[in-house]
Every structure is written in C-alpha cells, then in structure tokens.
Design a protein around this motif. Structure first.
Motif, PDB file in Angstrom:
ATOM      1  N   LEU A 157       0.834  -1.195   0.000  1.00  0.00           N
ATOM      2  CA  LEU A 157       0.000   0.000   0.000  1.00  0.00           C
ATOM      3  C   LEU A 157       0.871   1.248   0.000  1.00  0.00           C
ATOM      4  O   LEU A 157       1.937   1.273   0.609  1.00  0.00           O
ATOM      5  CB  LEU A 157      -0.905   0.014   1.237  1.00  0.00           C
ATOM      6  N   SER A 158       0.398   2.289  -0.675  1.00  0.00           N
ATOM      7  CA  SER A 158       1.084   3.576  -0.630  1.00  0.00           C
ATOM      8  C   SER A 158       0.803   4.210   0.734  1.00  0.00           C
ATOM      9  O   SER A 158      -0.135   3.812   1.430  1.00  0.00           O
ATOM     10  CB  SER A 158       0.554   4.485  -1.737  1.00  0.00           C
ATOM     11  N   PRO A 159       1.592   5.234   1.137  1.00  0.00           N
ATOM     12  CA  PRO A 159       1.324   5.904   2.422  1.00  0.00           C
ATOM     13  C   PRO A 159      -0.110   6.436   2.518  1.00  0.00           C
ATOM     14  O   PRO A 159      -0.753   6.318   3.561  1.00  0.00           O
ATOM     15  CB  PRO A 159       2.350   7.041   2.438  1.00  0.00           C
ATOM     16  N   ALA A 160      -0.625   7.015   1.422  1.00  0.00           N
ATOM     17  CA  ALA A 160      -1.996   7.546   1.440  1.00  0.00           C
ATOM     18  C   ALA A 160      -3.007   6.422   1.669  1.00  0.00           C
ATOM     19  O   ALA A 160      -3.977   6.576   2.431  1.00  0.00           O
ATOM     20  CB  ALA A 160      -2.303   8.270   0.137  1.00  0.00           C
ATOM     21  N   GLU A 161      -2.777   5.270   1.026  1.00  0.00           N
ATOM     22  CA  GLU A 161      -3.684   4.129   1.204  1.00  0.00           C
ATOM     23  C   GLU A 161      -3.610   3.593   2.628  1.00  0.00           C
ATOM     24  O   GLU A 161      -4.619   3.184   3.203  1.00  0.00           O
ATOM     25  CB  GLU A 161      -3.329   3.023   0.195  1.00  0.00           C
ATOM     26  N   MET A 162      -2.402   3.609   3.200  1.00  0.00           N
ATOM     27  CA  MET A 162      -2.239   3.138   4.581  1.00  0.00           C
ATOM     28  C   MET A 162      -2.999   4.031   5.554  1.00  0.00           C
ATOM     29  O   MET A 162      -3.667   3.555   6.472  1.00  0.00           O
ATOM     30  CB  MET A 162      -0.748   3.094   4.941  1.00  0.00           C
ATOM     31  N   LEU A 163      -2.928   5.364   5.334  1.00  0.00           N
ATOM     32  CA  LEU A 163      -3.657   6.292   6.197  1.00  0.00           C
ATOM     33  C   LEU A 163      -5.160   6.101   6.014  1.00  0.00           C
ATOM     34  O   LEU A 163      -5.918   6.113   6.995  1.00  0.00           O
ATOM     35  CB  LEU A 163      -3.266   7.740   5.884  1.00  0.00           C
ATOM     36  N   LEU A 164      -5.600   5.897   4.770  1.00  0.00           N
ATOM     37  CA  LEU A 164      -7.031   5.673   4.505  1.00  0.00           C
ATOM     38  C   LEU A 164      -7.521   4.420   5.234  1.00  0.00           C
ATOM     39  O   LEU A 164      -8.597   4.430   5.840  1.00  0.00           O
ATOM     40  CB  LEU A 164      -7.273   5.551   2.999  1.00  0.00           C
ATOM     41  N   GLU A 165      -6.719   3.358   5.192  1.00  0.00           N
ATOM     42  CA  GLU A 165      -7.088   2.119   5.905  1.00  0.00           C
ATOM     43  C   GLU A 165      -7.216   2.387   7.405  1.00  0.00           C
ATOM     44  O   GLU A 165      -8.132   1.883   8.065  1.00  0.00           O
ATOM     45  CB  GLU A 165      -6.021   1.033   5.669  1.00  0.00           C
ATOM     46  N   SER A 166      -6.313   3.197   7.939  1.00  0.00           N
ATOM     47  CA  SER A 166      -6.336   3.523   9.365  1.00  0.00           C
ATOM     48  C   SER A 166      -7.600   4.300   9.724  1.00  0.00           C
ATOM     49  O   SER A 166      -8.257   4.024  10.738  1.00  0.00           O
ATOM     50  CB  SER A 166      -5.080   4.342   9.722  1.00  0.00           C
TER      51      SER A 166
END
Length: 721
Positions: free
Chosen positions: A538-547
C-alpha cells in the motif's frame, strides 16, 4: 433541536442562508448544480419535477426547506430501507427526522406523528399508502413547507416501477393546494415526466433535469468469457476493494443463488437477495450489506432501490439488463460519494434470448423491444460508452470520456478472415441447426452427446478451431453478429443463420477485420489464502485511509450505524489529502459539519497524528473550544449540551471561560437583557448569595455568565479610557 432551524428571521439572502445551512449540517461549502435552484423553487411555493441521477444529490433538495422555514417536510417514499437510512443520516447531522412505516408498532407511529404535530420533527418519511391513510386526519392548517415525492416514476404507467399506491397522491393537492409538491426521480423519459405532473395535479411545475454524467464510475462491458473466468474477474474486483462493498446483479433468482454460493466457496463474504426470499431474509441480507458485514450481495433487480450506501465501489451485471434506464439506475448505486467506482457488465446472446422472452410477455411489447435493442447496441458498442449513455438521456457530450473500456483500450484490429470462414462454413454444414454454444463446441471439437447424436462430429469443420478458447470464439462470433454476417433466429430455438452479406463473404473469401480478443486476467480459482505477504504493497496515502476506515468502523459498531453514516469514503479521502491535525482544520474538511466535528474530531485527528509520528498530546481547553465552535455555528446552550453529551451547566462554565479570555464578545444568544439586569440587581443586593437566590429563577450557571459579562464590559470600558 437548536432554534435556528426554520427561523425565517435569519439575515442574508436565501442563497446565503441555504449555503450556511449546507455547511453547518452537511459539511459542504457549495451546492451541486441545480440544487439551489430547486430549493429556491420550493421556498417560493412552486411545484417542481426533478429528474436527477442516482447519487446526484436529490435528498438535499427536499431536506433543505425544513431548515430554511418553520414548516415540516413530508417525504413520500416507497422504500422502508431508504427511510431508515435517511433518518439515521439526518439525525446524525443534527436534523430532527423520523419515519412512519409498517415495520414499527402502531404505538411508535402514533408517537412520531404526535412529535410531528408538535413541531419536534422537521422531516417525516412516509409510504404513499400510509400517507393516504393519515392525510384526512391531519389539520388543513398544518404548517407543511413541502411535500416531496421520491421515486415519482412509480406513479406513471410508463414508469419502470409502477406502484398502485402512488396513483391517489393527487389527494395532496386537493387537501393542501398551496403547499409546493416536488416530484423526484432518477430515470424518467419525457412521456413519464409529463404523466407524473398530470397524475399529481401539479400546477405549472418547473422541470429540472440534472446531468446524467457520473464521471467517477468507470464503464466496462465484456462478452461472455465463460463461468470460471467470470468468477475469477469478480473475485479480483472484491480483492481490489477488500474493505468496501459491491453488488452482482443476476437475471434470475437461481443465478443469484448460484453466484452467492460460488463466491462463498472461494472464501468471500457474500449474501443473496431476491423477491423469492421472505421479508425477514431480505431485510437481514440488506442490513448485513449496509452495515458492511458482507463484501458483496448477489441479487436480482429487486435489490438496491433506495439504497443510500455511499461506499459501494463496484457493480457487476452478470447478465445484460433489459433496458438502459434499469442499467443506469443500477450502476448508479456505485460511487455515490463521488469517489472512483467501477461498473462491469458481462454480455452474452443467451441474455438476449432470455430478455426477449420477458419482452414478449410484457404489456408494452413494441416499447420494451425497442428499449432492449438500445441496450444491446450499448453492449456491442465500439464507441465511448458514456457518450452513448448520455445520448440516451438526451444529453450531449462533445468528447470521449476517457474512463470506459473503449476509451482506455481502443480495440486492436486483426485479420479475422480465417476464423470467420471456419464459423460460416460450420453453420452451412449443420444446415442452421446450431446455436452459439453448440457452434463453438463443434469448432473446438467437443464430442458431447448432442453433437455426436446429430452427426455434427463428422462434418469437415468439426475441430477446425480447437486452437482457440471458448471465450475467443464467443467474442469473434459475437462480432460476426454485430457486423451482420449472421443472425439469430429467435423464433427457431435461437439457431444461427447466415445473412446474404455473410454468404457473400463466404463465397468470395473476402477479408474481415475483427477486434482482437483480449483474455481476462487469469487468477487462481482455488480458495484464497490471504497472507500478509500476498497483499499488494500500500502507498502511504492508502495506509492512512485504511487507518481512518478502521476508526470509522469502530465508531460505527459502537453507535450501531452503517460506517458511511459516520463519514463517507469521500470525506475520508479528503482527510487523507488535508491531514488535519487539530479540531479547527478538521472542521474545514469537505463533508464534515459542525456537529460531526465536535463528535468525531478527536479519534480521527489522533489517528492522523499517530500516522505522522506526532506524539504531542492535545492541549488543555479543547472542550471549551468545541463549545465555541458550536456557539459560532448558531447552536444554543441546550443544543450544545445535547451535541456534546454534557450538562447545560457545564456549557455555561465554558461560556464563563470564553468570556474571561475575551474569546466571546456577542452575548445576545446566551442571555436576555432582562436576565442580565436581574442578575446585576441581585448581585448588588446579595453579593455572597446571589447564585443560590437565582437558582430557581434561571438555568444553573447562567448567573455566573452574567457576572463574567459584567467583568468583560468593565475591562472594555477601562481599555477605552
């Protein structure tokens, strides 16, 4: 509820007031096209017919008049699921709403109507049948700001969801001739629109037609690749959106059940929905889908009308729908939050045959046959699909969309003369005795019983195309039909016939260009083993979205509401983009109103700060700042206490802090002049016991606010000396 709702004494133009309400209750800074015009028309007391696509923002058009006037809005809806969804969404935004329907007890319904008549409910959802039962009992002087009739095509004999209960709704105009009526629908042609206005006895209604363009939904059509490949493709979509939802529409109940079973066998969380299930089973399936307990619902067209779930990221049509209106409405259930979504349709001539039988049994055979033909043209198109869709709804688009399969992958042309001649030759040799599937099996040399019994295994072209897959042959034969080389004899068991043009090609061995077959992505069909190392990075943006989705899920479970009621995916994407690190910046996120700011900013901002490695704790006084935010938004003390879940006395103590810190300088909404003068009088006479003396006269905490105001005025006076 705070008294500002419905206050006609607010300063500013209607547009300014409406925009302020939009920001406060919905968290949006601007209206979508047409919304403000529609709201203005209702506030002027005029009738209207609103044709706006699914996900186009119809609900704000009829909810807003409840916030801008002293009257109530009555929303007529055929769908209990929609009522429930909308009521939860409205109340979570701080707007008093309720529904009267058959799923509630008579006592509950009576209590809700009592609240309506006393002005405590501003938006009431009700079925057409229930409204007709109740309306004669209601006072003719009742202050109704607007009657909104959702899914209004149900009233028309030309509409695709005719519902008898709608036909008597002209009674509304008979009883309340001066109350504006707004008829709303997502799909209605000119004939249906005119019928709606006539049936409801609307007076010179304004017609609003919103754009049908949903650019966030990618469009794709695939010729039948075979059952396994279909399942592989659907599985890949579910994996791509593993924390979101999707719908697989099937032509029959059996098809929906089979798809559900196959997906569950592969380890996906799936459920099934069709009209053959009991009401309890259907409601359970729908609730599981809305709450995110399942990833996919396999359904017939009985599912989805009125579903307001914003994070449906994809819709797959396992079979071609019977008309473009239905198709458009069904794909419109994806991407309602404006974020990217996918619509995929599998297409086969078997679907055409099944749908043609439906048309033959319908009451409007000529009309439905024409609509099926337009749907078939769309499925077979080699032009931009969005332009074809918009053209159907009389909307012109002067450029290709760039977000459909035809635009993204213009077909590569190949010399298809050899397979075309093989197929035409086989049709001649079986004397027109085969349909598409049997013809493919003959060309591929499949020795099944029906083929050997008829002697087709002994013809010269038997097995002549065994070098190509079923999907490849199906694609090329479909193109031959589209090119007019062969026809389907619908009146003779759907057997294939060579056209005069096809015979010319066969006899003269003329070159034929075909679109090159592109196989679907291959995927293991075994049960998925979701190991962490198998997941794409996952990209950093996707990781934050998952969080942030995990935070939303936790809140939703605690509050027992669907996750999208807390925040839409689009609002979460905005949080990812802006990365708000405090309450003030969180309040500026599009889609976050004041009430939700105060209610939810801490857990979401905490998750963002943790993601960015910020370990500093929030400073003191944040609860006081929340009170100031709500106060500036127009909430009174009781409304602030309700929104924050604290006592009114605590709110008054916050106000004292704010006044002492010179953060609050307008006191007109907190205390009346009479109350202030009374406190000053008692303080002067009884400085030590004023608080106890006034405790029975005014709210607890208000006297200290008056004293703080007095101190503030003295400070200001001293500064000006």
């Amino acid at each position: 509820m705070h008294s500002e709702i419905g206050s006609d004494s607010q300063p500013g133009t209607l547009a300014q007031r409406a925009t302020a309400m939009l920001n406060r209750f919905y968290g949006y800074s601007t209206f979508r096209p047409l919304q403000l015009d529609i709201i203005t028309t209702a506030m002027e007391g005029r009738d209207s017919v609103v044709l706006m696509p699914t996900g186009g923002g119809k609900s704000i058009c009829y909810q807003m008049p409840a916030l801008l006037s002293d009257g109530v809005v009555i929303v007529v809806s055929p769908l209990i699921a929609l009522m429930k969804d909308q009521v939860v969404a409205l109340t979570s935004n701080g707007i008093p709403a309720a529904a009267v329907n058959s799923m509630q007890t008579d006592e509950e319904n009576r209590d809700i109507l009592a609240q309506l008549f006393s002005g405590r409910i501003r938006v009431l959802y009700i079925s057409p049948e229930r409204l007709l039962m109740e309306i004669d009992r209601w006072s003719r002087d009742m202050n109704i700001a607007l009657v909104a009739i959702d899914e209004a095509h149900c009233i028309s004999q030309w509409g695709h969801d005719f519902r008898p209960g709608y036909t008597q709704l002209r009674r509304i105009k008979e009883i309340y001739p001066h109350v504006p009526v707004m008829a709303l629908t997502a799909t209605a042609d000119r004939l249906t629109r005119e019928d709606i206005a006539r049936q409801l006895a609307l007076v010179d209604p304004r017609l609003f037609i919103g754009s049908f363009d949903r650019p966030n939904i990618s469009l794709k059509v695939m010729t039948n690749p075979g059952k396994t490949q279909r399942l592989n493709y659907i599985g890949a979509i579910i994996d791509r959106y593993r924390n979101d939802s999707g719908i697989v529409y099937c032509i029959s109940r059996k098809g929906a059940e089979d798809m559900d079973r196959q997906l569950r066998m592969r380890g996906y969380r799936s459920t099934v929905y069709h009209a053959g299930l009991s009401v309890t089973e259907r409601n359970r399936a729908q609730d599981r889908f809305i709450n995110g307990d399942v990833q996919v619902v396999c359904a017939t067209v009985a599912f989805g009308m009125g579903i307001d779930k914003s994070n449906i990221r994809w819709v797959v049509h396992n079979n071609m729908p019977r008309n473009i209106e239905s198709y458009y409405q069904e794909i419109g259930r994806a991407g309602r939050d404006g974020a990217a979504a996918e619509a995929v349709m599998f297409y086969s001539y078997g679907d055409i045959m099944t749908l043609r039988s439906f048309v033959d049994e319908s009451g409007q055979q000529a009309l439905n046959s024409e609509k099926l033909a337009r749907m078939k043209d769309y499925a077979e198109a080699s032009l931009c699909r969005r332009r074809i869709l918009l053209s159907y709804f009389n909307e012109t688009m002067d450029h290709d969309c760039g977000n459909c399969d035809v635009c993204l992958n213009p077909p590569e042309r190949i010399d298809g003369t050899v397979p075309v001649l093989k197929a035409l030759s086989a049709i001649v040799r079986v004397n027109g005795g085969a349909g598409i599937t049997m013809l493919i099996d003959i060309l591929r040399g499949m020795s099944r019983q029906e083929i050997t019994q008829r002697g087709y295994d002994r013809i010269k072209t038997f097995g002549a195309g065994r070098d190509m897959s079923f999907g490849e042959w199906n694609s090329y034969i479909s193109q031959m039909i589209q090119l007019g080389l062969i026809d389907i004899a619908y009146d003779d068991y759907n057997h294939l016939r060579i056209t005069p043009y096809g015979r010319q090609i066969l006899n003269e061995r003329r070159e034929v260009l075909l679109a090159k077959y592109e196989p679907l992505e291959s995927r293991r069909s075994t049960r998925r083993q979701h190991k962490e190392d198998e997941k794409p990075a996952l990209s950093p943006a996707e990781m934050l979205l998952e969080s942030l989705k995990a935070v939303r899920e936790k809140i939703a479970r605690k509050e027992q509401v669907p996750p999208y009621i807390v925040f839409t995916d689009k609002a979460l994407l905005e949080m990812v983009r802006i990365e708000p690190l405090d309450m003030e910046s969180f309040a500026g996120v599009e889609g976050v109103g004041e009430r939700k700011t105060v209610k939810y900013w801490r857990p979401f901002v905490t998750a963002i700060r943790k993601f960015k490695g910020i370990t500093d704790k929030f400073g003191p006084g944040l609860s006081v700042d929340e009170t100031l935010l709500l106060l500036n938004a127009g909430y009174d003390v009781d409304a602030i206490a309700e929104a924050k879940g604290i006592k009114s006395s605590t709110v008054y103590s916050h106000l004292v802090e704010l006044i002492n810190a010179d953060k609050l300088t307008d006191f007109s909404t907190i205390i009346t002049r009479e109350q202030y003068l009374r406190v000053m009088e008692v303080v002067k006479a009884h400085p030590d016991t004023y608080y106890e003396i006034l405790s029975t006269e005014m709210p607890v905490g208000l006297p200290r606010v008056a004293v703080a105001i007095s101190d503030f005025l003295m400070r200001r006076k001293a500064d000006h000396r």
